[in-house]
Enzyme design. Structure first.
Site, PDB file in Angstrom:
ATOM      1  N   GLU A  47       2.491  31.354  89.500  1.00  0.00           N
ATOM      2  CA  GLU A  47       3.487  30.578  90.547  1.00  0.00           C
ATOM      3  C   GLU A  47       4.914  30.924  90.638  1.00  0.00           C
ATOM      4  O   GLU A  47       5.418  30.589  89.670  1.00  0.00           O
ATOM      5  CB  GLU A  47       3.147  29.092  90.446  1.00  0.00           C
ATOM      6  CG  GLU A  47       3.726  28.216  91.558  1.00  0.00           C
ATOM      7  CD  GLU A  47       3.586  26.806  91.099  1.00  0.00           C
ATOM      8  OE1 GLU A  47       3.355  25.940  91.943  1.00  0.00           O
ATOM      9  OE2 GLU A  47       3.929  26.239  89.938  1.00  0.00           O
ATOM     10  N   GLY A  48       5.507  31.068  91.594  1.00  0.00           N
ATOM     11  CA  GLY A  48       6.889  31.159  91.589  1.00  0.00           C
ATOM     12  C   GLY A  48       7.449  32.122  90.746  1.00  0.00           C
ATOM     13  O   GLY A  48       8.753  32.244  90.515  1.00  0.00           O
TER      14      GLY A  48
END
Length: 317
Positions: A47-48
């Protein structure tokens, strides 16, 4: 087993070059090449990851109103965020197409269709032809993430054909949200990609639970982040490091089979490509006694309404 029913997947458990978009892109490209060279047909990132999770929030009193420090850090974050419309992912798309490998990539998106100044935690799916097929913006940022990320919408709640499988994905604690999971099940998902900023505390239980609930393969892929991974020119680095533990996220990437057993147990504290070959027949075997959107559903009693309209503050007529 036919080759169509076998899919080789890779989880790229790596750290970003934190808040440095160009350098993190190079690291992602390197891992895509390595995954492809090892026979992977799908590679997923945390994520991210591009250009990094907003780790300063938990360590710098991010809720302080009108703080010059928070404004400077946010501006730095936005400047390093991904502009898909500007071609920031063009080289990754070319690389995916050249190597015939699908990519799930967690990134921070600077969305032009929402004005271009707010950022979204997005999960992008690039198919083996190198074409972006969906951009899922996280529906509900978690706790202090709301101080950096805007709320997404249902446009990216989609599944995609990949050999015999139907693959979909969610960001971090979205995986705890029953209705987004149900939406993906209803679209035929049987290979789920759950992306996380990191930490085995997130992945060790829910990965197996989702596999059992969906009777699907579940890939949980996490990033790593340690104090040594902060570039020395990071704004307000001394302030961030005052409260930061030496290990901010320890990974925990893993793969569960449709019966909830481990295909790859959680891996922590090392940068690593985790590569496994999945057999679609395992999905069909476990759907024999439970299929959440099929024979074990009651749409006459409970049904889900999904709004996949991309939200915007302006409509042109």
């Amino acid at each position: 087993m036919s080759s169509e029913n076998q899919l080789t997947v890779a989880l790229a458990q790596i750290s970003p070059v934190w808040l440095k978009k160009s350098e993190t892109l190079k690291k992602i490209e390197l891992n895509i090449r390595e995954a492809a060279n090892n026979g992977a047909e799908l590679v997923a990132f945390g994520e991210g990851l591009l250009p990094g999770y907003p780790h300063w929030l938990a360590n710098t009193m991010a809720s302080e109103w009108n703080s010059a420090v928070q404004k400077e850090l946010f501006a730095h974050y936005v400047n390093q965020a991904v502009r898909i419309e500007k071609g920031d992912l063009s080289e990754i798309c070319k690389l995916a197409g050249k190597n015939k490998i699908a990519v799930y990539l967690g990134l921070i998106e600077r969305a032009a269709d929402r004005g271009g100044h707010s950022v979204y935690c997005s999960l992008v799916y690039i198919d083996p032809k190198g074409e972006i097929q969906s951009v899922h913006r996280k529906l509900q940022p978690t706790y202090d993430e709301r101080l950096a990320w805007a709320q997404g919408d249902g446009n990216g709640l989609q599944v995609h054909p990949l050999k015999a499988f139907s693959v979909g994905g969610l960001n971090c604690w979205e995986n705890w949200m029953p209705l987004p999971r149900a939406a993906l099940y209803g679209m035929g998902e049987d290979l789920h990609v759950a992306v996380w900023p990191g930490s085995i505390r997130n992945t060790k239980d829910i990965t197996r639970f989702m596999a059992l609930e969906g009777r699907s393969f579940v890939l949980s892929v996490s990033s790593l982040m340690r104090t040594k991974d902060f570039p020395p020119d990071t704004p307000h680095l001394d302030l961030i490091l005052e409260q930061a533990p030496e290990v901010l996220t320890d990974g925990g990437s893993c793969i569960a089979a449709p019966d909830g057993s481990w295909v790859a147990e959680p891996c922590t504290n090392e940068e690593k490509l985790i590569i496994r070959t999945l057999d679609y027949e395992r999905v069909l075997e476990e759907r024999q006694n439970f299929d959440p959107a099929g024979h074990y559903s009651r749409p006459d009693v409970t049904r889900l309404v999904l709004n996949r309209e991309r939200q915007s503050t302006i409509e042109f007529k």
